[in-house]
Design an enzyme around this catalytic site. Sequence first.
Site, PDB file in Angstrom:
ATOM      1  N   HIS A  74     -58.220  -8.051 -45.641  1.00 18.20           N
ATOM      2  CA  HIS A  74     -59.502  -7.656 -46.222  1.00 18.20           C
ATOM      3  C   HIS A  74     -60.455  -8.835 -46.162  1.00 18.20           C
ATOM      4  CE1 HIS A  74     -62.410  -6.232 -49.200  1.00 18.20           C
ATOM      5  NE2 HIS A  74     -61.840  -5.051 -49.155  1.00 18.20           N
TER       6      HIS A  74
ATOM      7  N   LYS B 239     -70.339   4.998 -44.264  1.00 18.80           N
ATOM      8  CA  LYS B 239     -71.403   4.159 -43.699  1.00 18.80           C
ATOM      9  C   LYS B 239     -72.297   4.984 -42.773  1.00 18.80           C
ATOM     10  CE  LYS B 239     -70.203   1.063 -40.587  1.00 18.80           C
ATOM     11  NZ  LYS B 239     -70.922   1.357 -39.326  1.00 18.80           N
TER      12      LYS B 239
END
Length: 910
Positions: free
Chosen positions: A158, A577
Amino acid sequence: MNTSNAAKPPLPPRDAIDAPLREDVRHLGATVGELLVEQVGQALFERVEATRTASIERRENARPLAALSSTLAELPVDAAETLIRAFSTYFQMVNIAERVHRIRRRRQYQRGIDGAPSKPQPDGLVDALSKLRDAGVSADELLAVLNRLDVEPVFTAHPTEAMRSSLLKKEQEIVRCLVNGFDDARTPIELRADWERLRMAMTAGWQTADTSSVRLTVADELEHVGFYLGGPIYLVVPVFYELLEDALREVYGIEGELPRLLRFATWVGGDMDGNPNVGAQTIAATLATQRAQVLDRYMAELGELASLLSQTTGRVQVTQAVLDRAEHYRERFPAASKAIRARHADMPYRVLLTLMRARLRATQRDQPDAYASADEFIADIDLVADSLAVHRGLHAGWFQIRRLRWRVRSFGFHLARLDLRQDSRQHAQAVSALLNDPDWAERSADDQAQTLTPYAAGEARFPRPGIAAAASTLAVFDELHTARERYGAEATGLYIISMAQRPADVLAVLALARQGGLCEPGEDVPLDIAPLFETVDDLKGGPDTLRALLANPVYRQHLIARGDRQYVMLGYSDSGKDGGTLASRWGLQRAQVELLEVAAEAGIKLSFFHGRGGSASRGGGRVMPALMASPRGSVGGVFRVTEQGEVIHRKYGIRALALRELEQSVAATLRASLRPRLHEPREDAWKQAMAAMAAASREAYRAFVTKDGFVDYFRAATPIDVIERMTLGSRPSRRGSMKGVESLRAIPWVFAWTQCRAVLTAWYGLGSALERGAAELGEERLLEMARDWAFMRTMLADVDMVLAKCDLDIAEAFSKLAGPLHDEFYPLIRAEFDCTVHWVLKLRGSDRLLASDPRLAQSIRLRNPYVDPISLMQVDLLARWRAGGSEDEHLLRALVATVNGVSQGLQNTG
């Protein structure tokens, strides 16, 4: 529409249950204050207190933001960085206190409160099984699902969270000290010693940089994920099975051996999508490292068991099989046999376990006498367990030996399955080179599939097998072949294809796998291939893609060889997104229904792999509501989901919480599989309404993110340029140069908007869609959907939480960094935010955000006095850094500290 009062989180009731949490926060806060005086002086401490007080007054008395921001502007960089770290340390302590309180609450459920009887903790195993029993699920029906249940968290690297392992260990020490305080029998001296150890861990953490200035490598990411897999998770897996056995006995009266329900996977070292640092070499290194880690744990546990199982033949009998295996191993491992002390010769369990360590050591070294598989190791463990069971050893070691057995069944010799992921365009480039066809990407989907089919079947070989342009791709499949030979089939997981849009994207992997040597000619390709549908359009086209793929006879034969189970990965991040939260969520819901229909037509089993993130923008949220709101039949006993960044830390960083997470995941999977939500006759009408609102939401969202000047606005009004310079991950934050939203990865996209406190990725477009829906359908229809439809109810609850964490005044301060673009874009953000808050409150029947979750509201309230100043310092430092050409490393370091601080304060950032 004035929503400033409505958007303010409520103050929760100060009930007795949370009093210990408040006491922990008070003590920890006082200790942080003492630390600051000791480490940086009284003056800094007084500045912290003054800033905190001003921040509280601003929120409670509706003071203008400028009154607070003016006190923080133009601070010397060193002073600003120290102030930021002071606030961040407070967040860390509040986070820890809240996690410890979760442990405290779990114990209260288990033992009862104030003399009241204990009761099942909501969403736990006993609670779920009781609800299934009350819903008419029989023991036989339950056992049938248990026998095919497969829960598999998948840990990924991440780029917005990478706490150092040294700090993770210090945090665990602080947790241990606080948990010790639960014991009323501890003496004042013991409690004082606990607090001194806590203070030592806190101070040492203060003197340690939060992150390294050196960008993380794949090996660093692997170490980070290994901390959780080989630490808390390794320790609690057997406890989970024991709790499930107890729950089955209590609720259903069921006894007996449980199947394996849990396994784990990782992307670290195998996620090649957009990361040039990952390939065949990292695949080999990751598998070797994970194997070494888990074998080390087994070695240590065998040593502990050898000391525990000291039974002597003069006191107790053992089975002949144990004696025979020990004698056999004495011959195979003479050096280890010779090292056994003569006075231990009459301890058959200790002797065998010691010699098993010798064989495990041979396994570590790849020597001839190694265990060929984890199953062989389990067979030896079973010899000891069976002997203990029949010779009065149930309370003399059987319990511990069985815990080792559960660990080996769960982790094997590989710790976690390694998934591989690559972009379909990379495969297409390799195919283009191997075929010597520069126009390959321009060919139609049918043409590509027809061309690739004989190569996927192994009936043809590519004309240019040695072409350099395909070498790195083919090397991956060659390494997979080596890995299967050395580590076994269980060591590797799915092969995921990003941006999968046509059957040829999957057939290309089969063809490349054969070319790369994953299997011998004439053999089936031993690979489960999962197309990843991640944009809104890909989700919409996914069912047709799958239908065409299953119609291909070569792929259909491949699937038969893989047990007729197809995996499909669903992308929550990129779809959000691409189209905004509502369009993404509805696209995911609709795609699952339609993909299940395609699978049923073809007579195959379909399992979904959920690519969720930590934030609501990326599918984050509580597991039980999420699974119960999913389409009927979509779970089917399988729950595979990504775990990332701060989510891993929050869920699995502490043993008790890791256990709770595993318990909730299995409980939710059982309930959603056995008794999904009932068919609702109104749902067809609701779906039509939701489709229209999702389209309206996407339209509003796309109008905003494609508006002229948006990219420049985004880069100015958020700290994305700081995030791109941070050293938190091995993967670049964007795909090439940033020409639009599409080129930015979903995690930094969400992260940047979270940092500026707008978090618009989780709600922009929703208010407009709900308003249009109310106008076209009527408010009563929307209220009905929000009340009675799990899909909409869960979505609104998630957005409610996000809106409570937003601060549009601070977002406005960031927005003003964009100069003239501020006047073009910020009014749109403000208007959509107000509209969204209005409709979320109306549809949830609330007069304030988080009215239904006072505990979370309290958590936000505890953090705001510290998050707000960090955000304002970030605005000031960002302006100064950019004014200097973004070259001042000292300012950048302070900015990175603000990013880390806000992340810790808000918790679910990306």
